[in-house]
Motif scaffolding. Structure first.
Motif, PDB file in Angstrom:
ATOM      1  N   PRO A   1      18.342 -18.237  11.340  1.00  0.00           N
ATOM      2  CA  PRO A   1      17.017 -17.627  11.552  1.00  0.00           C
ATOM      3  C   PRO A   1      15.887 -18.635  11.425  1.00  0.00           C
ATOM      4  O   PRO A   1      14.874 -18.554  12.116  1.00  0.00           O
ATOM      5  CB  PRO A   1      16.926 -16.547  10.466  1.00  0.00           C
ATOM      6  CG  PRO A   1      17.931 -16.964   9.429  1.00  0.00           C
ATOM      7  CD  PRO A   1      19.029 -17.654  10.176  1.00  0.00           C
ATOM      8  N   ALA A   2      16.061 -19.599  10.527  1.00  0.00           N
ATOM      9  CA  ALA A   2      15.038 -20.635  10.334  1.00  0.00           C
ATOM     10  C   ALA A   2      15.657 -21.805   9.599  1.00  0.00           C
ATOM     11  O   ALA A   2      16.662 -21.670   8.890  1.00  0.00           O
ATOM     12  CB  ALA A   2      13.848 -20.093   9.544  1.00  0.00           C
ATOM     13  N   LEU A   3      15.053 -22.959   9.798  1.00  0.00           N
ATOM     14  CA  LEU A   3      15.414 -24.134   9.017  1.00  0.00           C
ATOM     15  C   LEU A   3      14.181 -24.564   8.241  1.00  0.00           C
ATOM     16  O   LEU A   3      13.087 -24.663   8.800  1.00  0.00           O
ATOM     17  CB  LEU A   3      15.908 -25.263   9.911  1.00  0.00           C
ATOM     18  CG  LEU A   3      16.321 -26.547   9.167  1.00  0.00           C
ATOM     19  CD1 LEU A   3      17.585 -27.153   9.768  1.00  0.00           C
ATOM     20  CD2 LEU A   3      15.190 -27.574   9.169  1.00  0.00           C
ATOM     21  N   ILE A   4      14.357 -24.793   6.945  1.00  0.00           N
ATOM     22  CA  ILE A   4      13.256 -25.159   6.064  1.00  0.00           C
ATOM     23  C   ILE A   4      13.347 -26.652   5.754  1.00  0.00           C
ATOM     24  O   ILE A   4      14.344 -27.112   5.190  1.00  0.00           O
ATOM     25  CB  ILE A   4      13.320 -24.371   4.730  1.00  0.00           C
ATOM     26  CG1 ILE A   4      13.558 -22.863   4.979  1.00  0.00           C
ATOM     27  CG2 ILE A   4      12.060 -24.621   3.912  1.00  0.00           C
ATOM     28  CD1 ILE A   4      12.494 -22.192   5.809  1.00  0.00           C
ATOM     29  N   LEU A   5      12.316 -27.404   6.150  1.00  0.00           N
ATOM     30  CA  LEU A   5      12.237 -28.814   5.791  1.00  0.00           C
ATOM     31  C   LEU A   5      11.464 -28.921   4.480  1.00  0.00           C
ATOM     32  O   LEU A   5      10.238 -28.848   4.456  1.00  0.00           O
ATOM     33  CB  LEU A   5      11.526 -29.615   6.885  1.00  0.00           C
ATOM     34  CG  LEU A   5      12.292 -29.840   8.188  1.00  0.00           C
ATOM     35  CD1 LEU A   5      11.406 -30.571   9.191  1.00  0.00           C
ATOM     36  CD2 LEU A   5      13.588 -30.611   7.958  1.00  0.00           C
ATOM     37  N   ASN A   6      12.183 -29.064   3.382  1.00  0.00           N
ATOM     38  CA  ASN A   6      11.577 -29.148   2.050  1.00  0.00           C
ATOM     39  C   ASN A   6      11.215 -30.607   1.794  1.00  0.00           C
ATOM     40  O   ASN A   6      12.069 -31.412   1.439  1.00  0.00           O
ATOM     41  CB  ASN A   6      12.571 -28.622   1.014  1.00  0.00           C
ATOM     42  CG  ASN A   6      12.013 -28.659  -0.395  1.00  0.00           C
ATOM     43  OD1 ASN A   6      10.857 -28.997  -0.624  1.00  0.00           O
ATOM     44  ND2 ASN A   6      12.852 -28.327  -1.369  1.00  0.00           N
ATOM     45  N   ALA A   7       9.933 -30.951   2.013  1.00  0.00           N
ATOM     46  CA  ALA A   7       9.548 -32.364   1.993  1.00  0.00           C
ATOM     47  C   ALA A   7       8.136 -32.541   1.458  1.00  0.00           C
ATOM     48  O   ALA A   7       7.181 -32.087   2.089  1.00  0.00           O
ATOM     49  CB  ALA A   7       9.637 -32.952   3.400  1.00  0.00           C
ATOM     50  N   ALA A   8       8.007 -33.211   0.317  1.00  0.00           N
ATOM     51  CA  ALA A   8       6.673 -33.510  -0.199  1.00  0.00           C
ATOM     52  C   ALA A   8       5.878 -34.342   0.808  1.00  0.00           C
ATOM     53  O   ALA A   8       4.683 -34.116   1.022  1.00  0.00           O
ATOM     54  CB  ALA A   8       6.778 -34.262  -1.524  1.00  0.00           C
ATOM     55  N   LEU A   9       6.555 -35.295   1.460  1.00  0.00           N
ATOM     56  CA  LEU A   9       5.878 -36.221   2.375  1.00  0.00           C
ATOM     57  C   LEU A   9       6.009 -35.783   3.827  1.00  0.00           C
ATOM     58  O   LEU A   9       6.140 -36.615   4.728  1.00  0.00           O
ATOM     59  CB  LEU A   9       6.446 -37.632   2.191  1.00  0.00           C
ATOM     60  CG  LEU A   9       6.347 -38.216   0.781  1.00  0.00           C
ATOM     61  CD1 LEU A   9       6.906 -39.632   0.759  1.00  0.00           C
ATOM     62  CD2 LEU A   9       4.906 -38.212   0.276  1.00  0.00           C
ATOM     63  N   LEU A  10       5.948 -34.495   4.045  1.00  0.00           N
ATOM     64  CA  LEU A  10       6.122 -33.936   5.388  1.00  0.00           C
ATOM     65  C   LEU A  10       5.204 -34.634   6.397  1.00  0.00           C
ATOM     66  O   LEU A  10       5.644 -35.064   7.469  1.00  0.00           O
ATOM     67  CB  LEU A  10       5.818 -32.440   5.353  1.00  0.00           C
ATOM     68  CG  LEU A  10       6.171 -31.645   6.616  1.00  0.00           C
ATOM     69  CD1 LEU A  10       7.659 -31.359   6.649  1.00  0.00           C
ATOM     70  CD2 LEU A  10       5.398 -30.329   6.644  1.00  0.00           C
ATOM     71  N   GLY A  11       3.909 -34.751   6.055  1.00  0.00           N
ATOM     72  CA  GLY A  11       2.954 -35.352   6.975  1.00  0.00           C
ATOM     73  C   GLY A  11       3.134 -36.847   7.108  1.00  0.00           C
ATOM     74  O   GLY A  11       3.136 -37.393   8.209  1.00  0.00           O
ATOM     75  N   ARG A  12       3.286 -37.536   5.982  1.00  0.00           N
ATOM     76  CA  ARG A  12       3.408 -38.994   6.003  1.00  0.00           C
ATOM     77  C   ARG A  12       4.643 -39.444   6.761  1.00  0.00           C
ATOM     78  O   ARG A  12       4.654 -40.502   7.389  1.00  0.00           O
ATOM     79  CB  ARG A  12       3.435 -39.539   4.574  1.00  0.00           C
ATOM     80  CG  ARG A  12       3.204 -41.049   4.503  1.00  0.00           C
ATOM     81  CD  ARG A  12       3.401 -41.583   3.097  1.00  0.00           C
ATOM     82  NE  ARG A  12       2.510 -40.958   2.116  1.00  0.00           N
ATOM     83  CZ  ARG A  12       2.625 -41.142   0.805  1.00  0.00           C
ATOM     84  NH1 ARG A  12       3.591 -41.904   0.327  1.00  0.00           N
ATOM     85  NH2 ARG A  12       1.780 -40.551  -0.029  1.00  0.00           N
ATOM     86  N   MET A  13       5.696 -38.631   6.716  1.00  0.00           N
ATOM     87  CA  MET A  13       6.925 -38.986   7.409  1.00  0.00           C
ATOM     88  C   MET A  13       6.874 -38.672   8.896  1.00  0.00           C
ATOM     89  O   MET A  13       7.776 -39.050   9.640  1.00  0.00           O
ATOM     90  CB  MET A  13       8.114 -38.252   6.770  1.00  0.00           C
ATOM     91  CG  MET A  13       8.440 -38.705   5.374  1.00  0.00           C
ATOM     92  SD  MET A  13       9.850 -37.813   4.681  1.00  0.00           S
ATOM     93  CE  MET A  13      11.165 -38.413   5.742  1.00  0.00           C
ATOM     94  N   GLY A  14       5.852 -37.948   9.320  1.00  0.00           N
ATOM     95  CA  GLY A  14       5.775 -37.573  10.726  1.00  0.00           C
ATOM     96  C   GLY A  14       6.687 -36.423  11.096  1.00  0.00           C
ATOM     97  O   GLY A  14       7.104 -36.283  12.256  1.00  0.00           O
ATOM     98  N   LEU A  15       6.991 -35.556  10.118  1.00  0.00           N
ATOM     99  CA  LEU A  15       7.869 -34.409  10.374  1.00  0.00           C
ATOM    100  C   LEU A  15       7.116 -33.186  10.888  1.00  0.00           C
ATOM    101  O   LEU A  15       7.737 -32.234  11.381  1.00  0.00           O
ATOM    102  CB  LEU A  15       8.623 -34.041   9.091  1.00  0.00           C
ATOM    103  CG  LEU A  15       9.663 -35.053   8.609  1.00  0.00           C
ATOM    104  CD1 LEU A  15      10.199 -34.661   7.231  1.00  0.00           C
ATOM    105  CD2 LEU A  15      10.806 -35.169   9.601  1.00  0.00           C
ATOM    106  N   GLU A  16       5.802 -33.176  10.764  1.00  0.00           N
ATOM    107  CA  GLU A  16       5.031 -31.995  11.168  1.00  0.00           C
ATOM    108  C   GLU A  16       5.238 -31.597  12.624  1.00  0.00           C
ATOM    109  O   GLU A  16       5.313 -30.402  12.934  1.00  0.00           O
ATOM    110  CB  GLU A  16       3.547 -32.210  10.865  1.00  0.00           C
ATOM    111  CG  GLU A  16       3.253 -32.187   9.365  1.00  0.00           C
ATOM    112  CD  GLU A  16       1.881 -32.717   9.017  1.00  0.00           C
ATOM    113  OE1 GLU A  16       1.267 -33.402   9.870  1.00  0.00           O
ATOM    114  OE2 GLU A  16       1.413 -32.453   7.891  1.00  0.00           O
TER     115      GLU A  16
END
Length: 202
Positions: A104-119
């Protein structure tokens, strides 16, 4: 399948929210744990960049490396340039696999979501916040960090801030003050808001 970026500063309680999402049938990717694998895969490059002192018994000494980089922005960025590309590629592969399995969904649990370019990989972003002192006490209990080392980590995460819009995506901010019952209800309400069908009984 939705991809939800779950982010926030150290010890804000992201893992508690991730567990609730997992109980609802969502796949959770702990991006921090991918970092542990990336460290070991990058051992030679890390030794070259930071010296033999960060290697202990043939393995990367995460505590020694953390002490070195969290007090030095230049060294932290160098570390990230080595490990982040590997972590991002793994995230992309896991998202593809989750789509194949019709999660149904995948959760990217990441403090550095933005810095890593995952957004750009996300359909929605959920930001978890908690008071600084509460986060420090959690961090001390979990890792035994002194207040000084905790503040070093805080300074390294100054770019992790709640905003209302990221690359055209709405960002929902939730406050975490320990109550598991409240967290459970928050996640249910959030899923309703974004139209995510969840499998757990309410």
């Amino acid at each position: 399948m939705m991809v939800i970026g779950l982010t926030g500063r150290a010890c804000a309680g992201k893992d508690q929210y991730a567990k609730v999402f997992a109980s609802f049938g969502c796949q959770v990717v702990d991006v921090d744990s991918l970092g542990h694998d990336a460290l070991n895969e990058s051992k030679a490059a890390l030794r070259k960049a930071f010296g033999q002192s960060i290697i202990n018994s043939g393995e990367v000494d995460r505590k020694a490396l953390g002490t070195l980089v969290f007090s030095n922005t230049e060294k932290l960025r160098e570390l990230e340039s080595i490990t982040h590309p590997k972590m991002v590629e793994t995230c992309k592969r896991l998202i593809w696999e989750a789509r194949e399995e019709q999660k149904p969904a995948l959760i990217l649990n990441a403090a550095l979501l933005g810095r890593m370019g995952l957004e750009p990989l996300c359909d929605h972003i959920l930001f978890i916040k908690a008071p600084l002192l509460l986060r420090f006490f959690r961090c001390r209990g979990r890792e035994g960090l002194s207040f000084k080392r905790f503040l070093d980590r805080e300074r390294a995460q100054l770019d992790i801030v709640p905003v209302t819009d990221v690359q055209g995506l709405d960002v929902v901010v939730l406050g975490n003050l320990r109550s598991k019952k409240v967290i459970h209800r928050q996640v249910i309400t959030y899923c309703d808001t974004i139209g995510l069908r969840i499998s757990s009984q309410r």
